[in-house]
Write a protein that holds these residues in place. Structure first.
Motif, PDB file in Angstrom:
ATOM      1  N   HIS A   1       8.595  -8.599  -0.671  1.00 36.34           N
ATOM      2  CA  HIS A   1       8.209  -7.217  -0.959  1.00 36.34           C
ATOM      3  C   HIS A   1       7.456  -7.220  -2.285  1.00 36.34           C
ATOM      4  O   HIS A   1       8.057  -7.506  -3.328  1.00 36.34           O
ATOM      5  CB  HIS A   1       9.437  -6.314  -1.129  1.00 36.34           C
TER       6      HIS A   1
ATOM      7  N   GLN B   1       5.590  -4.681  -4.644  1.00 33.28           N
ATOM      8  CA  GLN B   1       5.502  -3.232  -4.776  1.00 33.28           C
ATOM      9  C   GLN B   1       4.776  -2.820  -6.047  1.00 33.28           C
ATOM     10  O   GLN B   1       4.860  -3.510  -7.069  1.00 33.28           O
ATOM     11  CB  GLN B   1       6.909  -2.628  -4.819  1.00 33.28           C
ATOM     12  N   HIS B   2       4.126  -1.676  -5.944  1.00 33.57           N
ATOM     13  CA  HIS B   2       3.601  -1.025  -7.143  1.00 33.57           C
ATOM     14  C   HIS B   2       4.826  -0.682  -7.989  1.00 33.57           C
ATOM     15  O   HIS B   2       5.903  -0.382  -7.463  1.00 33.57           O
ATOM     16  CB  HIS B   2       2.842   0.235  -6.743  1.00 33.57           C
TER      17      HIS B   2
ATOM     18  N   PHE C   1      11.265   3.683  -7.699  1.00 31.71           N
ATOM     19  CA  PHE C   1      11.743   4.760  -6.836  1.00 31.71           C
ATOM     20  C   PHE C   1      12.685   4.243  -5.752  1.00 31.71           C
ATOM     21  O   PHE C   1      13.767   4.785  -5.540  1.00 31.71           O
ATOM     22  CB  PHE C   1      10.563   5.494  -6.195  1.00 31.71           C
ATOM     23  N   TYR C   2      12.288   3.189  -5.049  1.00 36.13           N
ATOM     24  CA  TYR C   2      13.096   2.689  -3.941  1.00 36.13           C
ATOM     25  C   TYR C   2      14.228   1.769  -4.396  1.00 36.13           C
ATOM     26  O   TYR C   2      15.208   1.614  -3.677  1.00 36.13           O
ATOM     27  CB  TYR C   2      12.213   1.991  -2.905  1.00 36.13           C
TER      28      TYR C   2
ATOM     29  N   GLU D   1       5.751   1.880  -9.549  1.00 41.84           N
ATOM     30  CA  GLU D   1       6.365   3.182  -9.240  1.00 41.84           C
ATOM     31  C   GLU D   1       7.248   3.104  -7.995  1.00 41.84           C
ATOM     32  O   GLU D   1       8.337   3.675  -7.968  1.00 41.84           O
ATOM     33  CB  GLU D   1       5.282   4.246  -9.056  1.00 41.84           C
ATOM     34  N   GLU D   2       6.776   2.408  -6.954  1.00 39.82           N
ATOM     35  CA  GLU D   2       7.577   2.249  -5.741  1.00 39.82           C
ATOM     36  C   GLU D   2       8.815   1.401  -6.020  1.00 39.82           C
ATOM     37  O   GLU D   2       9.893   1.663  -5.510  1.00 39.82           O
ATOM     38  CB  GLU D   2       6.753   1.618  -4.619  1.00 39.82           C
ATOM     39  N   ARG D   3       8.637   0.382  -6.845  1.00 39.90           N
ATOM     40  CA  ARG D   3       9.769  -0.492  -7.180  1.00 39.90           C
ATOM     41  C   ARG D   3      10.880   0.305  -7.853  1.00 39.90           C
ATOM     42  O   ARG D   3      12.057   0.150  -7.535  1.00 39.90           O
ATOM     43  CB  ARG D   3       9.281  -1.629  -8.088  1.00 39.90           C
TER      44      ARG D   3
ATOM     45  N   ARG E   1       0.291  -0.370  -2.082  1.00 36.74           N
ATOM     46  CA  ARG E   1       1.355   0.100  -2.964  1.00 36.74           C
ATOM     47  C   ARG E   1       2.665  -0.637  -2.693  1.00 36.74           C
ATOM     48  O   ARG E   1       3.496  -0.771  -3.575  1.00 36.74           O
ATOM     49  CB  ARG E   1       1.569   1.601  -2.801  1.00 36.74           C
ATOM     50  N   TRP E   2       2.851  -1.090  -1.458  1.00 36.15           N
ATOM     51  CA  TRP E   2       4.040  -1.850  -1.092  1.00 36.15           C
ATOM     52  C   TRP E   2       3.651  -2.724   0.080  1.00 36.15           C
ATOM     53  O   TRP E   2       3.445  -2.243   1.180  1.00 36.15           O
ATOM     54  CB  TRP E   2       5.168  -0.922  -0.708  1.00 36.15           C
TER      55      TRP E   2
ATOM     56  N   GLU F   1      -2.595  -1.242  -7.643  1.00 30.64           N
ATOM     57  CA  GLU F   1      -2.786  -1.700  -6.269  1.00 30.64           C
ATOM     58  C   GLU F   1      -3.559  -3.014  -6.201  1.00 30.64           C
ATOM     59  O   GLU F   1      -3.248  -3.890  -5.396  1.00 30.64           O
ATOM     60  CB  GLU F   1      -3.513  -0.632  -5.438  1.00 30.64           C
TER      61      GLU F   1
END
Length: 137
Positions: free
Chosen positions: A94, A96-97, A103-104, A99-101, A82-83, A49
């Motif tokens: 955008h 992103q963390h 996942f999404y 993990e978010e990158r 995180r995003w 973060e």
């Protein structure tokens, strides 16, 4: 390529600012043919973060240094870190963390859109021998 000159300038300057802060997986997507609200998306990732927020700060500072200063009209997600989304109208950033990158997977969602080439200038300098690696030899 359907992006305007302004969108290209903003996207590449923001991408370089992100790269300077060690962002990962930097991608610029030309979404102009698919969306009426923006020309391009800039996607970047960071492993924590604190780095996400540092990248966001670097992007904002860099775009304010442009001859035609750019300020985001909208900013979301800063509190969690995180995003973070920065909306510059012509470009939506955008950060992103990691993990978010993953996942999404926004790049997969927009895979039908062309990407805009971006190469980190530090990598180009290192390969051409003008960077700090050449100075150390």
């Amino acid at each position: 390529m359907t992006v305007s000159e302004r969108a290209y300038e903003l996207a590449t300057a923001a991408a370089q600012a992100a790269a300077d802060k060690k962002a990962q997986d930097i991608v610029i997507i030309d979404v102009g043919d698919q969306l009426a609200i923006t020309d391009a998306f800039l996607l970047a990732a960071a492993p924590n973060e604190r780095q996400v927020l540092a990248i966001v700060d670097a992007i904002e500072e860099r775009l304010l240094e442009l001859p035609e200063k750019a300020k985001p009209v909208r900013r979301e997600g800063e509190r969690a870190g995180r995003w973070v989304l920065l909306d510059y109208v012509d470009v939506v950033v955008h950060v992103q963390h990691t993990e978010e990158r993953e996942f999404y997977a926004l790049d997969r969602l927009w895979k039908d859109c062309p990407t805009i080439p971006f190469v980190d200038r530090d990598l180009v300098d290192a390969e051409s021998g003008t960077g700090s690696a050449a100075a150390a030899e």
